[in-house]
Write a protein that holds these residues in place. Structure first.
Motif, PDB file in Angstrom:
ATOM      1  N   LYS A  30      -5.441  17.824  15.757  1.00 18.93           N
ATOM      2  CA  LYS A  30      -5.271  18.039  14.331  1.00 18.93           C
ATOM      3  C   LYS A  30      -5.614  16.734  13.613  1.00 18.93           C
ATOM      4  O   LYS A  30      -5.124  15.673  13.977  1.00 18.93           O
ATOM      5  CB  LYS A  30      -3.835  18.443  14.015  1.00 18.93           C
ATOM      6  CG  LYS A  30      -3.627  18.760  12.552  1.00 18.93           C
ATOM      7  CD  LYS A  30      -2.202  19.232  12.321  1.00 18.93           C
ATOM      8  CE  LYS A  30      -2.014  19.736  10.930  1.00 18.93           C
ATOM      9  NZ  LYS A  30      -1.941  18.774   9.889  1.00 18.93           N
ATOM     10  N   ILE A  31      -6.470  16.827  12.629  1.00 17.22           N
ATOM     11  CA  ILE A  31      -6.879  15.640  11.884  1.00 17.22           C
ATOM     12  C   ILE A  31      -5.843  15.348  10.814  1.00 17.22           C
ATOM     13  O   ILE A  31      -5.488  16.232  10.026  1.00 17.22           O
ATOM     14  CB  ILE A  31      -8.267  15.843  11.250  1.00 17.22           C
ATOM     15  CG1 ILE A  31      -9.305  16.054  12.352  1.00 17.22           C
ATOM     16  CG2 ILE A  31      -8.641  14.663  10.370  1.00 17.22           C
ATOM     17  CD1 ILE A  31     -10.673  16.420  11.841  1.00 17.22           C
ATOM     18  N   THR A  87      -4.449  13.475   7.391  1.00 17.70           N
ATOM     19  CA  THR A  87      -5.022  12.958   6.146  1.00 17.70           C
ATOM     20  C   THR A  87      -4.867  11.442   6.133  1.00 17.70           C
ATOM     21  O   THR A  87      -4.063  10.872   6.882  1.00 17.70           O
ATOM     22  CB  THR A  87      -4.318  13.541   4.904  1.00 17.70           C
ATOM     23  OG1 THR A  87      -2.977  13.041   4.846  1.00 17.70           O
ATOM     24  CG2 THR A  87      -4.341  15.058   4.893  1.00 17.70           C
ATOM     25  N   VAL A  88      -5.618  10.809   5.267  1.00 19.28           N
ATOM     26  CA  VAL A  88      -5.508   9.355   5.112  1.00 19.28           C
ATOM     27  C   VAL A  88      -4.087   9.008   4.658  1.00 19.28           C
ATOM     28  O   VAL A  88      -3.493   8.035   5.125  1.00 19.28           O
ATOM     29  CB  VAL A  88      -6.563   8.841   4.110  1.00 19.28           C
ATOM     30  CG1 VAL A  88      -6.358   7.367   3.812  1.00 19.28           C
ATOM     31  CG2 VAL A  88      -7.966   9.082   4.652  1.00 19.28           C
ATOM     32  N   GLY A  89      -3.531   9.828   3.772  1.00 17.56           N
ATOM     33  CA  GLY A  89      -2.161   9.594   3.314  1.00 17.56           C
ATOM     34  C   GLY A  89      -1.161   9.627   4.460  1.00 17.56           C
ATOM     35  O   GLY A  89      -0.268   8.781   4.552  1.00 17.56           O
ATOM     36  N   GLN A  90      -1.292  10.608   5.353  1.00 13.55           N
ATOM     37  CA  GLN A  90      -0.397  10.698   6.508  1.00 13.55           C
ATOM     38  C   GLN A  90      -0.524   9.464   7.387  1.00 13.55           C
ATOM     39  O   GLN A  90       0.476   8.924   7.865  1.00 13.55           O
ATOM     40  CB  GLN A  90      -0.712  11.946   7.330  1.00 13.55           C
ATOM     41  CG  GLN A  90      -0.335  13.246   6.653  1.00 13.55           C
ATOM     42  CD  GLN A  90      -0.904  14.462   7.373  1.00 13.55           C
ATOM     43  OE1 GLN A  90      -2.010  14.430   7.899  1.00 13.55           O
ATOM     44  NE2 GLN A  90      -0.141  15.545   7.379  1.00 13.55           N
ATOM     45  N   GLN A  91      -1.756   9.020   7.594  1.00 12.12           N
ATOM     46  CA  GLN A  91      -1.969   7.842   8.436  1.00 12.12           C
ATOM     47  C   GLN A  91      -1.340   6.599   7.808  1.00 12.12           C
ATOM     48  O   GLN A  91      -0.709   5.799   8.500  1.00 12.12           O
ATOM     49  CB  GLN A  91      -3.460   7.638   8.676  1.00 12.12           C
ATOM     50  CG  GLN A  91      -4.069   8.739   9.535  1.00 12.12           C
ATOM     51  CD  GLN A  91      -5.554   8.560   9.720  1.00 12.12           C
ATOM     52  OE1 GLN A  91      -5.978   7.566  10.284  1.00 12.12           O
ATOM     53  NE2 GLN A  91      -6.329   9.525   9.239  1.00 12.12           N
ATOM     54  N   PHE A  92      -1.499   6.433   6.492  1.00 14.00           N
ATOM     55  CA  PHE A  92      -0.895   5.275   5.824  1.00 14.00           C
ATOM     56  C   PHE A  92       0.630   5.339   5.878  1.00 14.00           C
ATOM     57  O   PHE A  92       1.282   4.318   6.092  1.00 14.00           O
ATOM     58  CB  PHE A  92      -1.362   5.154   4.368  1.00 14.00           C
ATOM     59  CG  PHE A  92      -2.597   4.320   4.219  1.00 14.00           C
ATOM     60  CD1 PHE A  92      -2.575   2.955   4.459  1.00 14.00           C
ATOM     61  CD2 PHE A  92      -3.790   4.888   3.827  1.00 14.00           C
ATOM     62  CE1 PHE A  92      -3.714   2.175   4.335  1.00 14.00           C
ATOM     63  CE2 PHE A  92      -4.935   4.120   3.692  1.00 14.00           C
ATOM     64  CZ  PHE A  92      -4.892   2.764   3.946  1.00 14.00           C
TER      65      PHE A  92
END
Length: 79
Positions: free
Chosen positions: A3-4, A6-11
Motif C-alpha cells: 500500500k502506497i 501519502t506524503v502526509g502519512q510519511q511525514f
C-alpha cells in the motif's frame, strides 16, 4: 502489492519517530503553524509540490527520493 502511503502519512511517521510536532516544524521553517497543517492536508491529497516536500524533508534532516516503478500489467491508456 504494498500500500502506497501519502506524503502526509510519511511525514507524520517521521515526526512521530523523531518526537517533532507541527509547531516545531513551523519554527524550523519560520512559518505560521497553521501553514504546516494546511500543507500536510495538501500532502495527503494530490496537490503538493516536490519543492515543498523537499523543504519539509530538509527541515527534518531527510532526503527526498522519487521512484517510478513499472506496473505488472504494462501500459495503461487513457481514452
Amino acid at each position: 502489492m504494498d500500500k502506497i502511503k501519502t506524503v502526509g502519512q510519511q511525514f507524520r511517521e517521521i515526526m512521530a519517530k523523531n518526537g517533532k510536532t507541527q509547531d516545531e516544524i513551523a519554527k524550523m521553517l519560520e512559518i505560521d503553524p497553521r501553514s504546516v497543517s494546511q500543507t500536510f492536508a495538501s500532502f495527503d491529497g494530490e496537490s503538493c509540490r516536490v519543492k515543498t516536500i523537499k523543504r519539509y524533508a530538509d527541515a527534518l534532516g531527510y532526503d527526498v527520493v522519487i521512484k517510478i516503478k513499472r506496473r505488472n500489467k504494462g501500459w495503461s491508456k487513457k481514452k
